[in-house]
Design an enzyme around this catalytic site. Structure first.
Site, short mmCIF file in Angstrom:
data_model
loop_
_atom_site.label_atom_id
_atom_site.label_comp_id
_atom_site.label_asym_id
_atom_site.label_seq_id
_atom_site.Cartn_x
_atom_site.Cartn_y
_atom_site.Cartn_z
N GLY A 167 6.41 -12.84 0.40
CA GLY A 167 5.22 -12.82 1.25
C GLY A 167 4.91 -11.24 1.49
O GLY A 167 5.48 -10.79 2.41
N GLY A 173 5.40 -1.64 -0.33
CA GLY A 173 5.02 -0.65 -0.30
C GLY A 173 3.79 -0.29 1.07
O GLY A 173 4.02 0.77 1.33
N ASP A 174 3.27 -1.73 1.04
CA ASP A 174 2.57 -1.72 2.38
C ASP A 174 2.70 -1.69 3.50
O ASP A 174 2.59 -0.86 4.60
CB ASP A 174 1.60 -2.85 2.17
CG ASP A 174 0.14 -3.09 0.91
OD1 ASP A 174 0.54 -2.08 0.20
OD2 ASP A 174 0.24 -4.22 0.24
N GLY A 227 11.73 2.74 -5.22
CA GLY A 227 11.72 0.89 -5.19
C GLY A 227 13.17 1.59 -4.39
O GLY A 227 13.42 1.93 -3.41
N SER A 284 6.11 -11.05 5.78
CA SER A 284 7.27 -9.87 5.39
C SER A 284 7.33 -8.23 6.68
O SER A 284 8.22 -7.77 6.64
CB SER A 284 7.91 -9.37 3.83
OG SER A 284 7.18 -9.08 3.51
N ASP A 316 -3.65 -13.76 -1.25
CA ASP A 316 -2.45 -13.65 -2.11
C ASP A 316 -2.33 -15.19 -2.91
O ASP A 316 -1.76 -16.37 -1.83
CB ASP A 316 -1.14 -12.88 -1.72
CG ASP A 316 -1.62 -11.73 -1.76
OD1 ASP A 316 -2.73 -11.07 -2.26
OD2 ASP A 316 -0.22 -10.89 -0.78
N GLY A 336 14.95 4.52 -2.75
CA GLY A 336 14.41 4.74 -2.02
C GLY A 336 13.47 5.93 -2.14
O GLY A 336 12.21 5.15 -2.33
O1 RIB Z 1 0.43 -4.34 -2.04
C1 RIB Z 1 0.01 -5.83 -2.58
C2 RIB Z 1 -1.15 -6.74 -2.16
O2 RIB Z 1 -1.75 -6.22 -3.73
C3 RIB Z 1 -1.06 -7.96 -2.44
O3 RIB Z 1 -1.09 -8.51 -0.85
C4 RIB Z 1 -2.28 -8.52 -3.39
O4 RIB Z 1 -3.05 -8.81 -2.44
C5 RIB Z 1 -2.34 -7.37 -3.81
O5 RIB Z 1 -3.67 -5.78 -2.98
#
Ligand code: RIB
Length: 299
Positions: free
Chosen positions: A280, A244-245, A215, A284, A11, A218
């Protein structure tokens, strides 16, 4: 055991006063580079939350590859399923505004050439297979079929939502996580209501957990007849990239470790909130104890 079949990016992040509109240029100071990619972010997040995680994906043969893999390597994600392919590593160009909102453009690079066959023979009964939307749809379909044969459960975060027919995939998914925009896209394709609660109502099933993340508002979630709405804890938002990840990784870990539906969603919400407090996507991703502490405080 969680296996992630997904993207690995580097990124390149620029803080900007506001996000550009079409045709507009905005400038910010120096860029920062972070390991990213939705697959890698979710793998790292599930690992920090406490699961054993295997990553299956690809990087290119360039200077970005090692940087993209560094965090997963140092945290102990099993990278034996990651291949190095000719060409470029996936790159994400990310702008972050003063409110922490982001805009992302991804150059897929090696992620466009990952193959489901690389999963073999790593899936077993009781495992979880996590997928997103940044790898080829046909390979995701094959991977999900392989999970079905081996008795592994599928956790799908269709981000971005594929252009192809997604109905059959949703039917075989044990955990579906979307944000509001993705819910609207999925709903349009399936001919169901896009509003988050109705979306959950339409797709939740005894064997399927459905979550719409909202977001700062909630989440709404459902499984079988159970419905849940949880607020986001109050936090100072620095950067929403990867929130979200972090949610997906922590939720997957909690489900993989057998925690009940409501507790698992709580831990996801806590992880997503904590991820917004640091710049990041991977830097994070919160640790197990921090997730548990904040999850206890969500009312
Ligand atoms: O969800 C965030 C991610 O989306 C970032 O890290 C970027 O690489 C994209 O894939």
């Amino acid at each position: 055991m969680i296996t992630v079949f997904g993207s690995i990016n580097l990124d390149l992040v620029v803080a900007v006063p506001r996000l550009p509109t079409a045709g507009e240029t905005v400038t910010g100071p120096d860029h920062q580079s972070f390991a990213g990619g939705k697959g890698a972010n979710q793998a790292l997040s599930a690992c920090r939350a406490g699961s054993d995680v295997r990553m299956v994906g690809a990087v290119g043969k360039d200077a970005f590859a090692d940087l993209a893999l560094a965090n997963m390597k140092s945290e102990g994600v099993d990278l034996s399923g990651v291949r190095s392919l000719d060409g470029a590593t996936g790159l994400a160009f990310i702008g972050i505004d003063r409110q922490g909102e982001n805009q992302i453009i991804v150059a897929s690079g090696a992620n466009a050439r990952v193959e489901a066959d690389w999963l073999s023979p790593s899936l077993s009964q009781g495992d979880m297979l996590m997928l997103q939307g940044e790898t080829p749809f046909g390979e995701a379909e094959k991977a999900i079929a392989m999970a079905g044969k081996s008795g592994a459960k599928v956790f799908w975060n269709p981000a971005p939502v594929p252009m192809e027919d997604i109905k059959a995939l949703i039917e075989t998914t044990a955990t579906l996580v979307v944000n509001e925009t993705e819910a609207a896209e999925v709903a349009e394709r399936l001919g169901i209501a896009p509003e988050p609660q109705q979306f959950v109502e339409a797709l939740a099933a005894p064997e399927r957990t459905v979550v719409v993340t909202l977001g700062g508002d909630g989440v709404v979630a459902g499984k079988g007849e159970t419905r849940l709405r949880l607020p986001s804890p109050a936090i100072k938002v620095v950067d929403t990239t990867g929130a979200g990840d972090a949610f997906c990784g922590a939720l997957a870990c909690a489900l993989d470790q057998g925690r009940p539906f409501e507790r698992a969603i709580r831990e996801g919400v806590a992880a997503g909130a904590l991820a917004c407090t640091v710049t990041g996507a991977q830097s994070s991703a919160p640790a197990k104890d921090d997730i548990a502490r904040l999850a206890d405080q969500i009312v």
